[in-house]
Design a protein around this motif. Sequence first.
Motif, PDB file in Angstrom:
ATOM      1  N   ALA A 154       0.824  -1.207   0.000  1.00  0.00           N
ATOM      2  CA  ALA A 154       0.000   0.000   0.000  1.00  0.00           C
ATOM      3  C   ALA A 154       0.855   1.253   0.000  1.00  0.00           C
ATOM      4  N   GLY A 155       1.959   1.233   0.758  1.00  0.00           N
ATOM      5  CA  GLY A 155       2.845   2.391   0.772  1.00  0.00           C
ATOM      6  C   GLY A 155       3.436   2.675  -0.594  1.00  0.00           C
ATOM      7  N   LEU A 156       3.744   1.619  -1.339  1.00  0.00           N
ATOM      8  CA  LEU A 156       4.303   1.797  -2.681  1.00  0.00           C
ATOM      9  C   LEU A 156       3.267   2.342  -3.660  1.00  0.00           C
ATOM     10  N   VAL A 157       2.072   1.760  -3.653  1.00  0.00           N
ATOM     11  CA  VAL A 157       1.072   2.199  -4.630  1.00  0.00           C
ATOM     12  C   VAL A 157       0.483   3.551  -4.261  1.00  0.00           C
ATOM     13  N   ALA A 158       0.437   3.876  -2.941  1.00  0.00           N
ATOM     14  CA  ALA A 158      -0.093   5.181  -2.528  1.00  0.00           C
ATOM     15  C   ALA A 158       0.801   6.313  -2.997  1.00  0.00           C
ATOM     16  N   ALA A 159       2.091   6.023  -3.178  1.00  0.00           N
ATOM     17  CA  ALA A 159       2.997   7.047  -3.687  1.00  0.00           C
ATOM     18  C   ALA A 159       2.667   7.413  -5.127  1.00  0.00           C
ATOM     19  N   VAL A 160       1.991   6.512  -5.841  1.00  0.00           N
ATOM     20  CA  VAL A 160       1.568   6.781  -7.222  1.00  0.00           C
ATOM     21  C   VAL A 160       0.191   7.439  -7.229  1.00  0.00           C
ATOM     22  N   SER A 161      -0.754   6.824  -6.505  1.00  0.00           N
ATOM     23  CA  SER A 161      -2.106   7.375  -6.393  1.00  0.00           C
ATOM     24  C   SER A 161      -2.739   6.848  -5.118  1.00  0.00           C
TER      25      SER A 161
END
Length: 397
Positions: A154-161
Amino acid sequence: MAIWRDSRAVALLMAATLTVMANATISPALPGLQQLFADDPHSALLTRLLVTAPSLSIALLAPLVGLAVDRIGRRVLLLAGIMLFVIAGSAGLYLPNLPTIFLSRIVLGIAVAFIMTAQTALVGDYFAGEARSALTGLQISARNFGGLVFILLAGLVAAVSPRWVFGVYGLALLVLPIAWTVIVEPRRTLSVGHVAYTSGSEEQRKWRLPFLGLVVLQSATNMFFFIMPTQLPFFLDAKGYSSAAMTGMTLSVLMLSGGSVALAYSRIQRAIGYAGVYAIGYAAMASGFLLLVTSSAAPLLTLAGAALIGAGYAAVSPTFVALTLALAPPHRRGVAGGVLTASVFTGQFISPLLSTPVIMTAGYEGLFLDAAVLLASMAAIALGGTLLQARDTRPFR
């Protein structure tokens, strides 16, 4: 370990990972979601409540779900819960605003109530003795290690959107075919249960008071623990070294330490007893919050504090389940599991409602200090119980 060779245990452990995913997975995306929906006048509160929104419906419905589990059956509600979990969890990918996303999170809570209540009853039905004690610890470990994977992702994908975190809930589809294949409805033994626990008997009434104490204590424990996923992202942001990745890393440390401690739960419990587990667990949580108070001077102290809080929480959590399954009569395991589940999520839901006003008046450091003091008091009470137990069991000379 023999329990790992039981496919039913593996399926139940996989289902256990979903309960952590329900709430904390979206924590790294909270600041991004607040910015995305900045036009909403209530965005500051609603974004925080997105983490604990499932807790509201679980707290309200889990006891009723427990009745359904006892009457309808464990398997059907477990499978229905997993399917509903995927649908409601991923809805934030396309819903238009915060209120509708909040409602989808409420529905997600219904799914979790099905899963957790059926799962607790199945552990009591399928296993006993050492195997049950081991599995209660492994459940917490599975939740933590699952949370580690989900929060890192989640931390990785939240950095994108920030919306992409809702797609993580689709991973629950991997659990469904396994649970469908290996989980079977346990054979009912109501006649045995009613012989030992006839309606209105003294034996049946005796378990209710200690069980009520467990319910209240577990609710308070989760209220303290959920300060981390609901307030930590904003604490880090206020200190100027926050990012979605940093939040994900800190919460992952929380999960990793908890998962590691939970693996050893059965050995720890045998060595020091239930009161000793409570004393050590609450002391660790108190120490963790004290480190957060001083973490502004050394950011690495945030990670150390998260590790202690996660370890302490993982130490005490299996004890609630183990004691409940030992106390409740077999034909009341669904109801007992439902009430116990409700207590977990009641504490989670009220956590931001109580902690946010404290932050407004005393700041984050004041909140962490208050939590440390109260948890240290709980540890002292448990330690007193451990000392009394040791004195009472000391051999006469």
